[in-house]
Structure formats: C-alpha cells, structure tokens
Write a protein that holds these residues in place. Structure first.
Motif, mmCIF file in Angstrom:
data_model
loop_
_atom_site.group_PDB
_atom_site.id
_atom_site.type_symbol
_atom_site.label_atom_id
_atom_site.label_comp_id
_atom_site.label_asym_id
_atom_site.label_seq_id
_atom_site.Cartn_x
_atom_site.Cartn_y
_atom_site.Cartn_z
ATOM 1 N N THR A 334 -9.400 -8.740 4.545
ATOM 2 C CA THR A 334 -10.484 -7.731 5.416
ATOM 3 C C THR A 334 -11.552 -8.170 6.218
ATOM 4 O O THR A 334 -11.680 -7.976 7.283
ATOM 5 C CB THR A 334 -10.860 -6.350 4.172
ATOM 6 O OG1 THR A 334 -9.739 -6.021 3.777
ATOM 7 C CG2 THR A 334 -11.535 -5.633 4.995
ATOM 8 N N CYS A 356 -4.049 1.585 8.187
ATOM 9 C CA CYS A 356 -3.750 1.163 6.802
ATOM 10 C C CYS A 356 -3.240 2.305 5.814
ATOM 11 O O CYS A 356 -3.103 3.377 6.434
ATOM 12 C CB CYS A 356 -5.243 0.764 6.354
ATOM 13 S SG CYS A 356 -6.374 2.134 6.100
ATOM 14 N N TRP A 364 -11.838 0.556 3.792
ATOM 15 C CA TRP A 364 -12.071 -0.138 5.056
ATOM 16 C C TRP A 364 -13.101 0.604 5.977
ATOM 17 O O TRP A 364 -13.888 -0.102 6.307
ATOM 18 C CB TRP A 364 -10.740 0.317 6.050
ATOM 19 C CG TRP A 364 -9.683 -0.888 5.670
ATOM 20 C CD1 TRP A 364 -8.673 -0.784 5.356
ATOM 21 C CD2 TRP A 364 -9.728 -2.132 6.694
ATOM 22 N NE1 TRP A 364 -8.086 -1.987 5.248
ATOM 23 C CE2 TRP A 364 -8.812 -2.739 6.400
ATOM 24 C CE3 TRP A 364 -10.668 -2.636 7.585
ATOM 25 C CZ2 TRP A 364 -8.497 -4.056 6.980
ATOM 26 C CZ3 TRP A 364 -10.658 -3.822 8.052
ATOM 27 C CH2 TRP A 364 -9.441 -4.583 7.675
ATOM 28 N N THR A 401 -4.402 6.091 9.285
ATOM 29 C CA THR A 401 -3.453 5.894 8.097
ATOM 30 C C THR A 401 -1.879 5.737 9.055
ATOM 31 O O THR A 401 -1.924 6.033 10.164
ATOM 32 C CB THR A 401 -3.364 6.738 7.088
ATOM 33 O OG1 THR A 401 -2.730 8.101 7.739
ATOM 34 C CG2 THR A 401 -4.456 6.974 6.488
ATOM 35 N N ASP A 442 -3.254 -3.198 8.424
ATOM 36 C CA ASP A 442 -3.344 -3.780 7.066
ATOM 37 C C ASP A 442 -2.053 -3.188 6.083
ATOM 38 O O ASP A 442 -1.269 -2.199 6.669
ATOM 39 C CB ASP A 442 -4.490 -3.008 6.217
ATOM 40 C CG ASP A 442 -4.820 -3.647 4.969
ATOM 41 O OD1 ASP A 442 -4.477 -4.672 4.772
ATOM 42 O OD2 ASP A 442 -5.741 -2.851 4.054
ATOM 43 N N GLU A 443 -1.655 -4.132 5.224
ATOM 44 C CA GLU A 443 -0.222 -4.077 4.705
ATOM 45 C C GLU A 443 0.574 -3.783 5.714
ATOM 46 O O GLU A 443 1.747 -2.775 5.368
ATOM 47 C CB GLU A 443 -0.379 -2.744 3.576
ATOM 48 C CG GLU A 443 -1.673 -2.966 2.507
ATOM 49 C CD GLU A 443 -1.355 -4.116 1.614
ATOM 50 O OE1 GLU A 443 -0.387 -4.637 1.640
ATOM 51 O OE2 GLU A 443 -2.354 -4.310 0.836
ATOM 52 N N GLY A 653 -4.951 -2.799 -2.023
ATOM 53 C CA GLY A 653 -6.243 -2.537 -1.216
ATOM 54 C C GLY A 653 -7.368 -2.295 -2.117
ATOM 55 O O GLY A 653 -8.564 -2.565 -1.887
#
Length: 762
Positions: A334, A356, A364, A401, A442-443, A653
């Motif tokens: 991150t 994310c 975040w 998201t 992210d991910e 996370g």
C-alpha cells in the motif's frame, strides 16, 4: 570615484550610468550573510544527526556482537582450516582445549601465542581467519528488540532510535537538503567573498571579480530556492526534534510498540543492515534494475519514510508504467503505491484512482490521508456518482470498489497524458487526459478471469490510465494461466513471450519473461527483524458425534459439510476443546488472538464456546467501515482479546498486528487464503513472535487436503516467488477447487467403505 560600482568586465561605472550589475557592497554582503547563516544551520543539523546516529550505533554494537558470539560458538574450530584453504595447522590449538571459532576470535593474537606449540604465524593466521568468519556472521545476524523483556541495552537502543524516529519523515529530506546545500555553499562563499565590498572588488583582478559576481548570483539563486521550499523552517524543525529528549524510557518503549516498523527501518539504514540488494530488487534482470534505479522518486508529498525495497518498488511502478507488485503479505504494498501516487502528484498529476475490495476501502482512504498529502475521495455507496463528479472536477485519489467500478462512466476515448509534467511547468493547453494519471488495483487477482463483469470494467479503465499498478500477494492461486491473464492485461506485448513458456522451459524462464511487468519480494529476504513465525498443526481425534456427522457428510458427498463436521456437536467437539485451551493459554499471557474459519456456523460455535467479550465475527456482509472499526476496538482493547473472522473477509487488507496468536479452525482449499490470513498478523510492525495453530483431525479429509495444498504451494513458489531449484510444470499439479473437492470425496467414500488406510499425520 565616490559611488562608483564595478561592472562584470572590471570597468568602473560612475553612479547614475546604468543599473547595478549584480549584488555588490551592502547588497551582496546581506546575501552572503544570509548564506553563511543558512550554511551554519545546515551544518548544525548534519552534526546533530551525526551524533544521533553515533548513539544508535554505540547502542547497537554490543547487541550485535553478543549475537555474533553465540553464532561463532556453534562453529567448530575445524572451519578455520577451510577459510585458510587448509594451510592452518590446528593441532596445537586443539591440544590447548579450543573447540570453537568464538574462542579463537575472543582470545586474540597475544593470548594464542602464549599457548604451548602455537607460534606467531599460526596465531596470526587463526585470528585473521576467525575475524573473516565473524565479519560474515555479522552480516547475517539480526538484532530483534524484545518488547516483552526490556533490559538496559535494548532500552538504550530504543531510546537512541526514538530521537531519529521523532524527527519524522522530514529527517531524510532535511539531511539530504542540508548536505547538498552545505556542499554548494562551501564552494561558493569563498569565491563570492570579494563581492562584499567595492574596495575588495576594485583590488581584485578582472577574472576574480567576474567569478565573485557569478558566485554571488548563484548564491542568491540558492537562497531563493531554499526560501521557496521552506528549507530554513525544515532545518529548524528537524534540528529541534533531534535535540529533544524523550520524557522517559517508558515513552520510548510505548512509541516503539506503536511504530516498530519505523524504528526497524531507521535501524537498518543507520547501521547498514539493509537486505541484500538483489533480494530487495526482487532478483529482476540487471538491465531492468538499472532502469528502475535511475528513476527519481519525489517524496515531497509523502508523510512517511520508505524502506529501500519500498522505494525501489515505487520506482519500478513509475519506470515500467504498467506492472504488478506481488510482494509477500506484510511488506507494505500500500505505501509503495501511495509513494508512486505522491511522486506523480508532486510532478503535476491531478487525478488518480484506487480500486479495492469493499473490506479495505476505509483502510485505503485512511492510509492515503495519513501517509501523504493527497486527498482521498471514497467513491462508493448511494452517493458514489456525486463523489465521482467531485473527483472529476477537483482531482485527488478516487477510492472505489470492484463492484462499484462498472457503475462509473468511463473517461472519454483518447490517449492518456503521456507523461506528467515536470514540477513548476504549466500544464500544456488542450483537454485533460482521458483517464487517471495512475490506476492502482489492490488484490488484483480478483480480476484474473477476463470474462467477468468486474474484469471487463477494469479493462476499460486500464486502457485509459497513464500508469497502472496491480497489487497482489497472490498473482496466481491455482493456475499459471491466471497469472498470464494479468500480465496480458498490463503489457500485451509480453504475451507472446509468456504464452506456453512454463510447460517448455519451467519457472526460471517464466519469471524472466514476466520481469518487465512483475516484481516480488519475500519477507524472509527483506525483513530481517520480523519476529519468528511458529506454525503448529494441532491434531485431534474426532469424537463419536463428530465422526457420525462426518460419515453422514461423506455418504452425501457434501464436501463443505465434511470440512465443518468436526464442529457439528460443539459440546463434544475435540477441535473446540483444543481451541478453548489455546485461548486460555493466550489469556494467561495477555496475548491477543484472532480466530479464522471459512464457515459462519463454525465461528458461531466458537463464539458460544468462548462466551462474552469476543470481537466480531467479521464476515462478508459486514460493511468495510464496520470491519475496520471492529479491528480498531480489538487493537485498542487492553491486554488479552479475541477477534473472530471469516478467513475470506478478514484475511485481506486489514492489519491485525495486535494479535500474536492465530488459530485456523480448518485447512483451506486455497493456500493463499491461509497465507493472507497469517500475514494479517505476521507483518511489518509486528513486535512479538506469531504463533499459528491449525486445528486438524485425523481420519478425515484434513490430511488429504494438506497433501494437495503442499503441491499447490510448490507451484506458487516456482512461478510467483523466487525459486532457484523448483522447475515444476503446472501440468503435474494444476488442479481447481472443484477437482480437489471431487477427488477428496471419492477417496474418503472409498476409505470408509473399505475400512482401509488412515489419514493420521505422517
């Protein structure tokens, strides 16, 4: 001539005939006085920093030497002969009773020469060889600070580090600025000295006058730059911080527990114990590493100091533009992403986006605000369109998201801005870039399947973004093909090189082919100070009731019921009994515990078994903000506490460094789920050893599942981690979750039907 000035070419110019050519007389004197004052402040900061660094090194050295001594004590005397290529004769040393390298190293030349039969040459050779071994050992030992057992020497080290940590993220920038300014001013001030007065200028030769005027002009420029960047204020603030004494030793220890990652980062930087360069650069090819090293990183909009490997990761993302950072969990992906965003913002970038999972959206948003000066705008929920419009108009970092992304309008078609402008230069005329200057995902393994709606939405945004950074500790979970799909999304030109290479040439060739777009570092390579990770498999016998439930699930070919059958009768469950014992032991030691399970019913049984005062459970239907709030309350709880979480909800996370005991209620089909869950606690910032207990039952599917997971882990090691030895091909062990379930059900049905074999751990 009264009132005359000297022109750059040495001519005398009467007053009233033309402008003053450069600062001279009192004007130049004021400039040089200001420069001398700034030089003094810069030198004082460097001196204060040097003293603080010396204090750290003085406190560190005896701790390191003790560890070196322990290691040398375990090395037999015979190893000295290897260092000297067999030239050293050890007979006399052995007859004198010496058995280890430590004894030779500590004895020294004089003491060895007093031993019967040991001559000067042998003594010198032995001590030199022992010294070389000690140096090598010194590069490998890691000083770990035990927060639970403070003693005077570690307290001295923590107190010395406290001063550097207290100076904040501005310390490095202030030090580098002071060093750079000092070097330039020390060269310019003597050269500009004649410009202080007209008489001095008149008595100087033409060339000397020209050099003095030029130097004075350059000094004025340096002062203007320093004033514009608030350098005098920065130097004053950091110097004051370096001189501030801590209120107490307790304050230092409390601060260390809260910010241990910063302490260890500064310790590594101060004593030169940074990880091996190749490790910190992910063992990527030298030509790519060289290009990344040449990439500058502007940290003026960061509020945190980066470790060396983190700085390299941010520069990798900037230099290579469209990449995956696949660092192992807990290494700070991150903050590397935020550093890249901050660099682009400092160079004029305005619009950025982070995509994310819902569970980490709040995290975040917090991290961006805490670790940088960038503005984070959550684009989620009922008001996401209004938030998105605010971002489009005012810029910042839109945090959204995967499930919200497809509802946001794509930028208009066109090419994104090719590069962010240099700081201070106006934006060229014309329309804004089509997409964000950087898109962070992210991910990113969530979008490995190109046919899903979230993947199609992601493709539209990646095409429009100037830079794209995928973050994932699990770039492939079961199939190497999934990893290739992410690479193709980022750099299609690599696809021909990657396609099919795994089956033909193995993992080494695969990693080299994807190196332009993929960087991975492992904890063991770059976090030498990370506390121990102790993993224990807790094997239990199924009770009569649980065994009956298990047989019923096998007969029905119901894989998920088979997995949770050990908790079917909570009052007699052997796994629950062991879990209560582990939690009780943690409570006696005032340790925090996090319990993971795939199943809500299992967590409900655990909650009932443990009684009141348990946090959670975190689950998929708990909003991200509530999950984070629960973790915050768990972290803030004094002493012992227990947090329950579904592994797929809490294992991604969220940071759970407060927990030093992790309990896995059952083995997982995907090994990455377990890796992620454990990494929530065993990560940078953890100050205690982490104990992981996996609850298992004999004569059940657990052992069969572990065997399959071991194969899947080997595949991951070969292709996603660095592995010099593994050359596995996916054809041998590439299986899906459905394949695993069917295979285990069939094997268990056969075993129970025939009464043959056992699944007891081997």
């Amino acid at each position: 001539m009264r009132g005359a000035v000297i022109s750059p070419d040495g001519a005398v110019v009467p007053p009233g005939y033309g402008p003053d050519p450069v600062p001279a007389g009192r004007k130049a004197g004021a400039v040089l006085d200001a420069a001398t004052l700034l030089l003094g402040n810069a030198q004082r900061l460097l001196d204060d920093h040097s003293r603080a660094v010396t204090c750290v090194r003085d406190a560190f050295h005896p701790l390191q030497q003790e560890l070196v001594g322990v290691e040398l004590g375990a090395i037999p005397l015979s190893r000295l002969k290897e260092v000297t290529a067999g030239r050293l004769r050890l007979g006399a040393l052995e007859q004198a009773g010496l058995t280890s390298v430590r004894e030779v190293h500590e004895a020294g030349r004089h003491a060895l020469r007093q031993l019967p039969g040991v001559g000067a040459h042998t003594a010198d050779q032995a001590v030199a060889a022992a010294g070389r071994i000690a140096e090598a050992v010194g590069e490998t030992v890691s000083v770990r600070i035990d927060v639970d057992h403070p003693e005077p020497r570690t307290t001295a080290l923590v107190a010395a580090l406290h001063r550097l940590v207290g100076a904040g993220p501005g310390l490095r920038r202030a030090h580098d600025t002071a060093d750079r300014l000092g070097t330039r001013l020390r060269g310019l001030l003597p050269e500009a000295e004649p410009a202080r007065g007209r008489l001095r200028m008149a008595l100087s030769g033409r060339d000397r006058r020209a050099r003095a005027l030029g130097a004075a002009d350059r000094i004025r420029g340096l002062l203007d730059e320093a004033a514009e960047a608030d350098v005098p204020l920065l130097l004053a603030q950091v110097s004051a911080d370096l001189l501030r004494e801590p209120a107490s030793e307790i304050e230092c220890w409390v601060d260390f527990e809260l910010r241990s990652a910063e302490y260890y980062s500064l310790l590594a930087e101060t004593v030169g114990s940074a990880p091996d360069l190749a490790s910190s650069e992910g063992f990527i090819p030298s030509e790519i590493a060289g290009r990344v090293r040449a990439q500058q990183l502007d940290d003026t909009r960061l509020r945190v100091s980066l470790r060396g490997y983190q700085s390299f990761g941010a520069r990798f993302a900037l230099a290579q533009r469209r990449v995956i950072i696949g660092d192992e969990m807990g290494l700070g992906k991150t903050v590397q992403a935020i550093a890249a965003l901050a660099h682009l913002a400092a160079r004029g970038g305005t619009h950025f986006m982070v995509v994310c999972p819902n569970s980490v959206l709040i995290n975040w948003t917090r991290e961006i605000g805490t670790r940088s000066t960038l503005r984070a705008i959550p684009v989620h929920g009922p008001e996401r369109q209004e938030a998105f419009s605010e971002w489009r108009e005012g810029g910042g970092v839109a945090v959204t998201t995967f499930d919200s992304l497809h509802t946001l309008p794509l930028p208009r078609h066109g090419q994104p801005e090719p590069a962010v402008r240099e700081a201070g230069k106006p934006r060229p005329a014309g329309p804004e870039p089509a997409g964000p200057h950087m898109l962070v995902v992210d991910e990113a393994h969530y979008v490995k399947n190109p046919d899903t709606r979230r993947s199609r939405a992601m493709s539209g945004w990646t095409e429009q973004a100037g830079h794209v950074l995928f973050l994932t500790g699990t770039p492939m979970e079961n199939r190497v093909a999934e990893f290739r799909s992410l690479i193709r999304r980022l750099q299609p030109a690599l696809a021909p090189d990657v396609q099919g290479i795994d089956a033909v040439a193995g993992s080494h060739a695969f990693r080299r082919a994807v190196a332009p777009a993929y960087l991975r570092r492992n904890q063991r390579d770059v976090l030498a100070e990370l506390p121990a990770l102790v993993q224990v498999d807790e094997w239990e016998e199924l009770g009569a009731d649980d065994l009956a439930a298990y047989r019923e699930a096998v007969s029905a070919a119901h894989f998920m019921r088979m997995r949770r059958a050990a908790y079917a009768r909570p009052e007699t469950s052997a796994k629950l009994g062991r879990l209560r014992e582990l939690v009780a032991e943690a409570a006696a030691n005032e340790l925090k515990v996090v319990v993971f399970s795939y199943f809500r019913e299992v967590l409900a049984a655990v909650r009932q078994a443990l009684g009141e005062g348990v946090f959670g459970p975190l689950s998929g239907d708990v909003p991200g903000a509530r999950r984070q709030h629960t973790v915050d309350r768990f972290t803030a709880a004094p002493g012992h506490a227990v947090l329950l979480s579904q592994i797929q909800a809490g294992g991604i996370g969220l940071n759970m460094q407060a927990a030093s005991v992790v309990i896995l209620c059952e083995p997982q089909v995907k090994p990455t789920l377990e890796h992620q869950a454990v990494a929530r606690a065993h990560r940078m910032g953890q100050v205690r050893p982490v104990h992981v207990h996996r609850l298992l039952t004999v004569d059940s599917l657990d052992q069969r599942l572990l065997d399959i997971l071991a194969d899947k882990n080997r595949l991951f090691d070969a292709y996603a981690r660095r592995s010099d030895l593994a050359e596995a091909t996916p054809d041998a062990i590439d299986v899906s979750d459905r394949d695993i379930a069917r295979r285990i059900v069939e094997e268990e049905q056969l075993r129970l039907a025939t009464g043959t074999g056992t699944n007891a751990p081997g």
